[in-house]
Write a protein that holds these residues in place. Structure first.
Motif, PDB file in Angstrom:
ATOM      1  N   ARG A 154       0.709  -0.894   0.488  1.00  0.00           N
ATOM      2  CA  ARG A 154      -0.171  -0.208  -0.164  1.00  0.00           C
ATOM      3  C   ARG A 154       0.629   1.646   0.017  1.00  0.00           C
ATOM      4  NH1 ARG A 154      -0.462   3.146   3.927  1.00  0.00           N
ATOM      5  NH2 ARG A 154       0.175   1.964   5.324  1.00  0.00           N
ATOM      6  N   ARG A 155       1.945   0.898   1.341  1.00  0.00           N
ATOM      7  CA  ARG A 155       2.829   2.184   0.699  1.00  0.00           C
ATOM      8  C   ARG A 155       3.486   2.413  -0.282  1.00  0.00           C
ATOM      9  NH1 ARG A 155       5.954   0.622   6.184  1.00  0.00           N
ATOM     10  NH2 ARG A 155       7.455   2.715   5.934  1.00  0.00           N
ATOM     11  N   VAL A 156       3.858   1.380  -0.988  1.00  0.00           N
ATOM     12  CA  VAL A 156       4.427   1.393  -2.591  1.00  0.00           C
ATOM     13  C   VAL A 156       3.741   2.101  -3.424  1.00  0.00           C
ATOM     14  CG1 VAL A 156       6.027   0.478  -4.030  1.00  0.00           C
ATOM     15  CG2 VAL A 156       6.365   0.323  -1.461  1.00  0.00           C
ATOM     16  N   ALA A 157       2.449   1.496  -3.808  1.00  0.00           N
ATOM     17  CA  ALA A 157       1.046   1.740  -4.515  1.00  0.00           C
ATOM     18  C   ALA A 157       1.320   3.865  -4.190  1.00  0.00           C
ATOM     19  CB  ALA A 157       0.160   1.318  -4.191  1.00  0.00           C
ATOM     20  N   MET A 158       1.399   3.835  -3.841  1.00  0.00           N
ATOM     21  CA  MET A 158       1.284   5.832  -3.257  1.00  0.00           C
ATOM     22  C   MET A 158       1.951   6.549  -4.238  1.00  0.00           C
ATOM     23  SD  MET A 158      -0.040   6.123   0.550  1.00  0.00           S
ATOM     24  CE  MET A 158      -0.312   7.614   0.393  1.00  0.00           C
ATOM     25  N   LEU A 159       3.459   5.787  -4.602  1.00  0.00           N
ATOM     26  CA  LEU A 159       4.452   7.096  -5.255  1.00  0.00           C
ATOM     27  C   LEU A 159       4.412   6.478  -6.292  1.00  0.00           C
ATOM     28  CD1 LEU A 159       7.245   4.762  -3.271  1.00  0.00           C
ATOM     29  CD2 LEU A 159       6.304   7.267  -2.444  1.00  0.00           C
ATOM     30  N   THR A 160       5.411   7.949  -7.258  1.00  0.00           N
ATOM     31  CA  THR A 160       4.210   7.912  -9.132  1.00  0.00           C
ATOM     32  C   THR A 160       6.130   7.055  -8.813  1.00  0.00           C
ATOM     33  OG1 THR A 160       6.084   9.572  -8.456  1.00  0.00           O
ATOM     34  CG2 THR A 160       4.080  10.561  -8.435  1.00  0.00           C
ATOM     35  N   GLN A 161       6.198   6.816 -10.107  1.00  0.00           N
ATOM     36  CA  GLN A 161       7.360   6.019 -11.232  1.00  0.00           C
ATOM     37  C   GLN A 161       8.529   6.452 -11.133  1.00  0.00           C
ATOM     38  OE1 GLN A 161       7.130   2.606 -12.360  1.00  0.00           O
ATOM     39  NE2 GLN A 161       5.071   2.712 -11.353  1.00  0.00           N
ATOM     40  N   ARG A 162       8.357   8.042 -11.170  1.00  0.00           N
ATOM     41  CA  ARG A 162       9.643   8.645 -10.784  1.00  0.00           C
ATOM     42  C   ARG A 162       9.605   8.557  -9.636  1.00  0.00           C
ATOM     43  NH1 ARG A 162      13.945  10.408 -13.345  1.00  0.00           N
ATOM     44  NH2 ARG A 162      14.154  13.004 -13.560  1.00  0.00           N
ATOM     45  N   GLU A 163       9.346   8.356  -8.464  1.00  0.00           N
ATOM     46  CA  GLU A 163       9.169   8.665  -6.263  1.00  0.00           C
ATOM     47  C   GLU A 163       9.983   7.149  -6.835  1.00  0.00           C
ATOM     48  OE1 GLU A 163       6.383  11.386  -5.079  1.00  0.00           O
ATOM     49  OE2 GLU A 163       6.110   9.984  -5.409  1.00  0.00           O
ATOM     50  N   ILE A 164       9.788   5.932  -6.884  1.00  0.00           N
ATOM     51  CA  ILE A 164      10.057   4.787  -7.292  1.00  0.00           C
ATOM     52  C   ILE A 164      11.311   4.407  -7.416  1.00  0.00           C
ATOM     53  CG2 ILE A 164       9.662   2.055  -8.184  1.00  0.00           C
ATOM     54  CD1 ILE A 164       6.803   2.492  -7.475  1.00  0.00           C
ATOM     55  N   ALA A 199       7.224  11.447   3.162  1.00  0.00           N
ATOM     56  CA  ALA A 199       6.167  11.176   3.932  1.00  0.00           C
ATOM     57  C   ALA A 199       4.947  10.201   3.554  1.00  0.00           C
ATOM     58  CB  ALA A 199       5.851  13.186   3.389  1.00  0.00           C
ATOM     59  N   LYS A 200       4.963  10.148   2.098  1.00  0.00           N
ATOM     60  CA  LYS A 200       4.248   9.582   1.401  1.00  0.00           C
ATOM     61  C   LYS A 200       4.456   7.990   2.015  1.00  0.00           C
ATOM     62  CE  LYS A 200       3.155  10.833  -3.171  1.00  0.00           C
ATOM     63  NZ  LYS A 200       3.707  10.899  -4.371  1.00  0.00           N
ATOM     64  N   ILE A 201       5.637   7.343   2.317  1.00  0.00           N
ATOM     65  CA  ILE A 201       5.297   5.976   2.705  1.00  0.00           C
ATOM     66  C   ILE A 201       5.210   6.460   4.314  1.00  0.00           C
ATOM     67  CG2 ILE A 201       6.466   4.959   0.770  1.00  0.00           C
ATOM     68  CD1 ILE A 201       9.480   5.550   2.224  1.00  0.00           C
ATOM     69  N   ASP A 202       5.433   6.732   5.081  1.00  0.00           N
ATOM     70  CA  ASP A 202       5.521   7.281   6.644  1.00  0.00           C
ATOM     71  C   ASP A 202       7.031   6.908   7.648  1.00  0.00           C
ATOM     72  OD1 ASP A 202       4.363   8.492   8.711  1.00  0.00           O
ATOM     73  OD2 ASP A 202       3.615   6.907   8.758  1.00  0.00           O
ATOM     74  N   ALA A 203       7.637   7.327   6.497  1.00  0.00           N
ATOM     75  CA  ALA A 203       9.288   7.076   7.314  1.00  0.00           C
ATOM     76  C   ALA A 203       9.416   8.226   7.940  1.00  0.00           C
ATOM     77  CB  ALA A 203       9.927   6.302   5.976  1.00  0.00           C
ATOM     78  N   ARG A 204      10.168   7.996   8.377  1.00  0.00           N
ATOM     79  CA  ARG A 204      10.904   9.100   9.932  1.00  0.00           C
ATOM     80  C   ARG A 204      12.132   9.443   8.573  1.00  0.00           C
ATOM     81  NH1 ARG A 204      10.951   9.431  15.070  1.00  0.00           N
ATOM     82  NH2 ARG A 204      12.676   9.277  15.197  1.00  0.00           N
ATOM     83  N   ARG A 206      16.244   8.169   5.721  1.00  0.00           N
ATOM     84  CA  ARG A 206      16.282   7.193   4.730  1.00  0.00           C
ATOM     85  C   ARG A 206      17.108   5.549   5.430  1.00  0.00           C
ATOM     86  NH1 ARG A 206      19.529  10.435  -0.473  1.00  0.00           N
ATOM     87  NH2 ARG A 206      18.576  12.307   0.110  1.00  0.00           N
ATOM     88  N   ALA A 207      17.044   5.565   6.651  1.00  0.00           N
ATOM     89  CA  ALA A 207      17.140   4.572   6.884  1.00  0.00           C
ATOM     90  C   ALA A 207      16.125   3.731   7.007  1.00  0.00           C
ATOM     91  CB  ALA A 207      18.122   4.383   8.477  1.00  0.00           C
ATOM     92  N   GLN A 208      14.708   3.889   7.498  1.00  0.00           N
ATOM     93  CA  GLN A 208      13.692   3.857   7.149  1.00  0.00           C
ATOM     94  C   GLN A 208      13.059   3.265   5.432  1.00  0.00           C
ATOM     95  OE1 GLN A 208      11.909   2.289  10.394  1.00  0.00           O
ATOM     96  NE2 GLN A 208      13.856   2.986  10.316  1.00  0.00           N
ATOM     97  N   ALA A 209      13.214   4.244   4.752  1.00  0.00           N
ATOM     98  CA  ALA A 209      13.236   4.226   3.823  1.00  0.00           C
ATOM     99  C   ALA A 209      13.939   2.818   2.729  1.00  0.00           C
ATOM    100  CB  ALA A 209      13.746   5.313   2.869  1.00  0.00           C
ATOM    101  N   VAL A 210      15.024   2.713   3.174  1.00  0.00           N
ATOM    102  CA  VAL A 210      15.696   1.467   2.489  1.00  0.00           C
ATOM    103  C   VAL A 210      15.232  -0.018   3.115  1.00  0.00           C
ATOM    104  CG1 VAL A 210      17.784   0.411   3.016  1.00  0.00           C
ATOM    105  CG2 VAL A 210      18.108   3.106   2.838  1.00  0.00           C
TER     106      VAL A 210
END
Length: 228
Positions: A154-164, A199-204, A206-210
């Motif tokens: 669900r969190r990934v689906a909120m991203l655009t192709q560029r953001e992915i 903000a979209k993936i609700d990550a604090r 970059r560590a959480q984004a990784v």
């Protein structure tokens, strides 16, 4: 602005050494200490630091659970995990619990101060390539399938192709400047992309984004890097 730091380590000599280094650094102040995980959470609540240096192996509740409680409480501090070993299963657990990065205990005083400042700023991940290596190590050792959970999907689906695309580059360890250079965009644009992704993936940070990028299957351990 002074960066307020809390030290959480069951080794009193380690805390004393860290205090000397940090208190002698410009713009950094140690405002509290804790000898175990439960006390670390209590001190963070009372002192509201910007950064907590958290040892992962402590009596009572360990650094992973302490990190989880600090994050769950919505405290503004960022957790920088202290570890003796580069590949430490406790560190992987702490990153998943919400830690912003990790630092080896044998790091130089200069590296320690730089790490605290980096994590306090929140814009970049401490040692992104090493953190990526750590994540890969435990993704491989856990035998994870790479199939995302419902929440991850669900969190990934909120991203655009560029953001992915940008998220994958963040997971590879690229800085904003490196992302901008690779995608031929302004560094400010790269920074904006990263902020929107977090903000979209609700990550604090970059560590959480990784961590999410690997859990969601956007990154495969051992895959060829974009830069290579």
């Amino acid at each position: 602005m002074t960066i307020r730091v809390v030290l959480a380590d069951d080794d009193a000599l380690m805390r004393a050494g860290l205090t000397v280094v940090l208190d002698n650094a410009t713009g950094v102040e140690v405002v509290g200490e804790a000898g175990d995980g439960l006390q670390a959470v209590e001190v963070c609540r009372a002192r509201t630091p910007d950064v907590v240096l958290m040892d992962v192996r402590m009596p009572g509740i360990d650094g992973i659970e302490a990190t989880r409680r600090v994050v769950a409480a919505g405290l503004p501090c960022r957790v920088l995990v202290l570890t003796t070993f580069r590949h430490d299963e406790y560190v992987w657990g702490a990153l998943r619990a919400g830690a912003s990065g990790f630092l080896l205990k044998r790091a130089s005083p200069e590296r320690l101060v730089d790490a605290v400042r980096t994590v306090a700023e929140g814009d970049t991940l401490l040692d992104p390539a090493v953190t990526r290596e750590l994540v890969e190590h435990f993704v491989l050792s856990s035998g994870a399938s790479g199939v995302p959970s419902g929440d991850d999907a669900r969190r990934v689906a909120m991203l655009t192709q560029r953001e992915i695309q940008v998220l994958r580059l963040v997971a590879e360890g690229l800085s904003n400047a490196e992302i901008a250079d690779l995608l031929v965009i302004a560094e400010s644009t790269a920074k904006t992309h990263v902020k929107r992704i977090l903000a979209k993936i609700d990550a604090r940070d970059r560590a959480q984004a990784v961590v999410l990028a690997y859990r969601a299957g956007l990154m495969l351990p051992g895959a060829t890097r974009t830069r290579e």
